[in-house]
Design an enzyme around this catalytic site. Structure first.
Site, PDB file in Angstrom:
ATOM      1  N   PRO A  39       0.789  -1.228   0.000  1.00 13.38           N
ATOM      2  CA  PRO A  39       0.000   0.000   0.000  1.00 13.38           C
ATOM      3  C   PRO A  39       0.825   1.283   0.000  1.00 13.38           C
ATOM      4  O   PRO A  39       1.812   1.403   0.725  1.00 13.38           O
ATOM      5  CB  PRO A  39      -0.828  -0.106   1.287  1.00 13.38           C
ATOM      6  CG  PRO A  39      -0.138  -1.101   2.136  1.00 13.38           C
ATOM      7  CD  PRO A  39       0.507  -2.068   1.175  1.00 13.38           C
ATOM      8  N   ASN A  40       0.372   2.195  -0.839  1.00 12.42           N
ATOM      9  CA  ASN A  40       0.893   3.564  -0.970  1.00 12.42           C
ATOM     10  C   ASN A  40       2.246   3.654  -1.672  1.00 12.42           C
ATOM     11  O   ASN A  40       2.710   4.763  -1.949  1.00 12.42           O
ATOM     12  CB  ASN A  40       0.954   4.267   0.403  1.00 12.42           C
ATOM     13  CG  ASN A  40      -0.424   4.397   0.999  1.00 12.42           C
ATOM     14  OD1 ASN A  40      -1.338   4.897   0.342  1.00 12.42           O
ATOM     15  ND2 ASN A  40      -0.617   3.919   2.215  1.00 12.42           N
TER      16      ASN A  40
ATOM     17  N   ARG B 123       4.848  11.972  -3.579  1.00 13.17           N
ATOM     18  CA  ARG B 123       4.495  12.586  -2.292  1.00 13.17           C
ATOM     19  C   ARG B 123       5.624  12.310  -1.294  1.00 13.17           C
ATOM     20  O   ARG B 123       6.313  11.295  -1.413  1.00 13.17           O
ATOM     21  CB  ARG B 123       3.205  11.972  -1.713  1.00 13.17           C
ATOM     22  CG  ARG B 123       1.962  12.178  -2.553  1.00 13.17           C
ATOM     23  CD  ARG B 123       1.366  13.574  -2.342  1.00 13.17           C
ATOM     24  NE  ARG B 123       0.085  13.731  -3.038  1.00 13.17           N
ATOM     25  CZ  ARG B 123      -0.036  14.020  -4.342  1.00 13.17           C
ATOM     26  NH1 ARG B 123       1.041  14.151  -5.088  1.00 13.17           N
ATOM     27  NH2 ARG B 123      -1.227  14.149  -4.885  1.00 13.17           N
TER      28      ARG B 123
ATOM     29  N   TYR C  76      10.700   9.365   1.491  1.00 14.37           N
ATOM     30  CA  TYR C  76      10.799   8.201   0.607  1.00 14.37           C
ATOM     31  C   TYR C  76      11.585   8.447  -0.685  1.00 14.37           C
ATOM     32  O   TYR C  76      11.673   7.555  -1.526  1.00 14.37           O
ATOM     33  CB  TYR C  76       9.391   7.694   0.275  1.00 14.37           C
ATOM     34  CG  TYR C  76       8.652   7.184   1.488  1.00 14.37           C
ATOM     35  CD1 TYR C  76       9.064   6.017   2.122  1.00 14.37           C
ATOM     36  CD2 TYR C  76       7.576   7.882   2.018  1.00 14.37           C
ATOM     37  CE1 TYR C  76       8.410   5.553   3.242  1.00 14.37           C
ATOM     38  CE2 TYR C  76       6.903   7.422   3.146  1.00 14.37           C
ATOM     39  CZ  TYR C  76       7.333   6.256   3.750  1.00 14.37           C
ATOM     40  OH  TYR C  76       6.684   5.792   4.865  1.00 14.37           O
TER      41      TYR C  76
ATOM     42  N   ASN D 205       7.932  -5.547  -0.232  1.00  8.86           N
ATOM     43  CA  ASN D 205       7.737  -4.374   0.620  1.00  8.86           C
ATOM     44  C   ASN D 205       6.239  -4.319   0.907  1.00  8.86           C
ATOM     45  O   ASN D 205       5.450  -3.872   0.062  1.00  8.86           O
ATOM     46  CB  ASN D 205       8.214  -3.087  -0.061  1.00  8.86           C
ATOM     47  CG  ASN D 205       8.160  -1.904   0.901  1.00  8.86           C
ATOM     48  OD1 ASN D 205       7.494  -1.972   1.939  1.00  8.86           O
ATOM     49  ND2 ASN D 205       8.846  -0.834   0.575  1.00  8.86           N
TER      50      ASN D 205
ATOM     51  N   ALA E 265       2.671  -0.626   5.156  1.00  9.64           N
ATOM     52  CA  ALA E 265       2.158  -0.636   6.536  1.00  9.64           C
ATOM     53  C   ALA E 265       1.555  -1.979   6.932  1.00  9.64           C
ATOM     54  O   ALA E 265       1.425  -2.264   8.137  1.00  9.64           O
ATOM     55  CB  ALA E 265       1.136   0.492   6.710  1.00  9.64           C
TER      56      ALA E 265
ATOM     57  N   HIS F 204       3.255  -4.167   9.597  1.00  6.37           N
ATOM     58  CA  HIS F 204       3.069  -3.976  11.036  1.00  6.37           C
ATOM     59  C   HIS F 204       1.709  -4.449  11.532  1.00  6.37           C
ATOM     60  O   HIS F 204       1.391  -4.287  12.708  1.00  6.37           O
ATOM     61  CB  HIS F 204       3.259  -2.493  11.382  1.00  6.37           C
ATOM     62  CG  HIS F 204       4.399  -1.855  10.650  1.00  6.37           C
ATOM     63  ND1 HIS F 204       5.708  -2.259  10.836  1.00  6.37           N
ATOM     64  CD2 HIS F 204       4.443  -0.891   9.689  1.00  6.37           C
ATOM     65  CE1 HIS F 204       6.497  -1.545  10.037  1.00  6.37           C
ATOM     66  NE2 HIS F 204       5.750  -0.720   9.328  1.00  6.37           N
TER      67      HIS F 204
ATOM     68  N   ASP G 199       0.986 -15.405   7.272  1.00  8.56           N
ATOM     69  CA  ASP G 199       0.542 -16.792   7.053  1.00  8.56           C
ATOM     70  C   ASP G 199       0.780 -17.229   5.613  1.00  8.56           C
ATOM     71  O   ASP G 199       1.170 -18.374   5.360  1.00  8.56           O
ATOM     72  CB  ASP G 199      -0.938 -16.942   7.398  1.00  8.56           C
ATOM     73  CG  ASP G 199      -1.205 -16.951   8.897  1.00  8.56           C
ATOM     74  OD1 ASP G 199      -0.240 -17.084   9.679  1.00  8.56           O
ATOM     75  OD2 ASP G 199      -2.386 -16.841   9.289  1.00  8.56           O
TER      76      ASP G 199
ATOM     77  N   GLU H 276      11.951  -9.536   3.099  1.00  5.44           N
ATOM     78  CA  GLU H 276      11.249  -8.310   3.491  1.00  5.44           C
ATOM     79  C   GLU H 276      12.141  -7.110   3.187  1.00  5.44           C
ATOM     80  O   GLU H 276      13.310  -7.120   3.573  1.00  5.44           O
ATOM     81  CB  GLU H 276      10.965  -8.379   4.995  1.00  5.44           C
ATOM     82  CG  GLU H 276      10.392  -7.097   5.581  1.00  5.44           C
ATOM     83  CD  GLU H 276      10.286  -7.158   7.117  1.00  5.44           C
ATOM     84  OE1 GLU H 276      10.916  -8.036   7.748  1.00  5.44           O
ATOM     85  OE2 GLU H 276       9.577  -6.300   7.665  1.00  5.44           O
TER      86      GLU H 276
ATOM     87  N   SER I 114      12.797   2.878   4.185  1.00  8.36           N
ATOM     88  CA  SER I 114      13.231   3.568   5.402  1.00  8.36           C
ATOM     89  C   SER I 114      13.702   2.547   6.432  1.00  8.36           C
ATOM     90  O   SER I 114      13.375   1.350   6.328  1.00  8.36           O
ATOM     91  CB  SER I 114      12.070   4.397   5.962  1.00  8.36           C
ATOM     92  OG  SER I 114      10.973   3.562   6.302  1.00  8.36           O
TER      93      SER I 114
ATOM     94  N   ARG J  39      12.129   4.763  13.221  1.00 10.25           N
ATOM     95  CA  ARG J  39      10.873   5.518  13.093  1.00 10.25           C
ATOM     96  C   ARG J  39       9.986   5.281  14.317  1.00 10.25           C
ATOM     97  O   ARG J  39      10.462   4.828  15.348  1.00 10.25           O
ATOM     98  CB  ARG J  39      10.197   5.146  11.762  1.00 10.25           C
ATOM     99  CG  ARG J  39      11.102   5.461  10.552  1.00 10.25           C
ATOM    100  CD  ARG J  39      10.425   5.219   9.240  1.00 10.25           C
ATOM    101  NE  ARG J  39       9.276   6.105   9.070  1.00 10.25           N
ATOM    102  CZ  ARG J  39       8.401   6.003   8.058  1.00 10.25           C
ATOM    103  NH1 ARG J  39       8.578   5.077   7.131  1.00 10.25           N
ATOM    104  NH2 ARG J  39       7.386   6.834   7.980  1.00 10.25           N
TER     105      ARG J  39
ATOM    106  N   ARG K 217       6.192   1.049  14.162  1.00 13.26           N
ATOM    107  CA  ARG K 217       6.830   0.449  12.968  1.00 13.26           C
ATOM    108  C   ARG K 217       7.962  -0.508  13.336  1.00 13.26           C
ATOM    109  O   ARG K 217       8.578  -1.108  12.461  1.00 13.26           O
ATOM    110  CB  ARG K 217       7.367   1.546  12.040  1.00 13.26           C
ATOM    111  CG  ARG K 217       6.286   2.421  11.458  1.00 13.26           C
ATOM    112  CD  ARG K 217       6.864   3.424  10.472  1.00 13.26           C
ATOM    113  NE  ARG K 217       5.992   4.563  10.305  1.00 13.26           N
ATOM    114  CZ  ARG K 217       4.966   4.623   9.444  1.00 13.26           C
ATOM    115  NH1 ARG K 217       4.715   3.617   8.650  1.00 13.26           N
ATOM    116  NH2 ARG K 217       4.207   5.699   9.373  1.00 13.26           N
TER     117      ARG K 217
HETATM  118  O1  CA2 Z   1      10.079   2.138   4.461  1.00 18.41           O
HETATM  119  C1  CA2 Z   1       9.293   1.426   3.828  1.00 18.41           C
HETATM  120  O2  CA2 Z   1       9.536   0.933   2.734  1.00 18.41           O
HETATM  121  C2  CA2 Z   1       7.885   1.183   4.395  1.00 18.41           C
HETATM  122  O3  CA2 Z   1       7.489  -0.145   4.080  1.00 18.41           O
HETATM  123  C3  CA2 Z   1       6.990   2.191   3.731  1.00 18.41           C
HETATM  124  C4  CA2 Z   1       5.569   2.175   4.271  1.00 18.41           C
HETATM  125  C5  CA2 Z   1       5.571   2.270   5.789  1.00 18.41           C
HETATM  126  O4  CA2 Z   1       4.235   2.141   6.272  1.00 18.41           O
HETATM  127  C6  CA2 Z   1       6.442   1.216   6.430  1.00 18.41           C
HETATM  128  O5  CA2 Z   1       6.438   1.427   7.826  1.00 18.41           O
HETATM  129  C7  CA2 Z   1       7.862   1.326   5.919  1.00 18.41           C
HETATM  130  C8  CA2 Z   1       4.762   3.334   3.714  1.00 18.41           C
HETATM  131  C9  CA2 Z   1       4.789   3.440   2.229  1.00 18.41           C
HETATM  132  C10 CA2 Z   1       4.208   4.759   1.863  1.00 18.41           C
HETATM  133  O6  CA2 Z   1       4.842   5.178   0.686  1.00 18.41           O
HETATM  134  C11 CA2 Z   1       4.653   6.454   0.336  1.00 18.41           C
HETATM  135  C12 CA2 Z   1       5.443   6.909  -0.685  1.00 18.41           C
HETATM  136  C13 CA2 Z   1       5.347   8.215  -1.091  1.00 18.41           C
HETATM  137  C14 CA2 Z   1       4.436   9.056  -0.494  1.00 18.41           C
HETATM  138  C15 CA2 Z   1       3.635   8.595   0.531  1.00 18.41           C
HETATM  139  C16 CA2 Z   1       3.727   7.281   0.945  1.00 18.41           C
END
Ligand code: CA2
Length: 149
Positions: free
Chosen positions: A13-14, A21, A26, A78, A81, A84, A91, A102, A106, A111, A115
């Site tokens: 996700p995201n 963004r 990131y 990856n 979120a 977590h 599973d 994994e 970041s 953090r 996380r």
């Molecule tokens: O550091 C990572 O790769 C994470 O998996 C990124 C997740 C975060 O929830 C994990 O704790 C660590 C979030 C991805 C969100 O990606 C974005 C990228 C650009 C703008 C906004 C969100």
């Protein structure tokens, strides 16, 4: 390693927002930029397939579908979120024979404390966190080293 061998890179996700963004956290490169570099870097050694989804359901289905494929050398995941929160993804990883690495852009341990817990780490072959897009390169490299498979 036959022609059919490949590594699957799954993004959760995201991660479709990468480069669009929050570049201060990131980075400024898009997921497509990173995947293009990954493919060209490993072109002589391994084919790389990839998918991204914001849906836990789709991520689990891909882990199931590809994790049993004998040509899949491993999965770089990856889980965003869901890392977590998702016992369901953990599973699925535990259920398939393909090794899963994994990855995080970041350093999740630098953090917020929420996380610091990964539901998937215990069932993964290993975890790489904090090296930006290099986390993906290191994960593919790890899977190509036979002893990690
Ligand atoms: O550091 C990572 O790769 C994470 O998996 C990124 C997740 C975060 O929830 C994990 O704790 C660590 C979030 C991805 C969100 O990606 C974005 C990228 C650009 C703008 C906004 C969100």
């Amino acid at each position: 390693m036959g022609d059919k061998a490949y590594i699957l890179v799954l993004n959760g996700p995201n991660l479709n927002l990468l480069g669009k963004r929050q570049p201060e956290i990131y980075g400024s490169r898009t997921l497509d930029d990173i995947l293009a570099d990954l493919r060209s870097h490993f072109a002589a050694r391994i084919r790389i397939a990839d998918f991204q989804s914001n849906s836990e359901d789709r991520l689990i289905t891909w882990i199931q579908d590809y994790g049993f494929d004998e040509h899949c050398l491993g999965i770089v995941l990856n889980a965003g979120a869901y890392t977590h929160t998702s016992l369901a993804i953990a599973d699925a990883i535990a259920a398939v024979p393909a090794p899963v690495v994994e990855v995080h852009l970041s350093n999740i341990f630098a953090r917020e404390s929420v996380r610091h817990t990964s539901y998937i780490a215990p069932v993964c072959a290993g975890s790489i966190s904090g090296f930006g897009e290099d986390s993906y390169f290191l994960a593919v490299e790890a899977l190509l080293r036979k002893k990690h498979r």
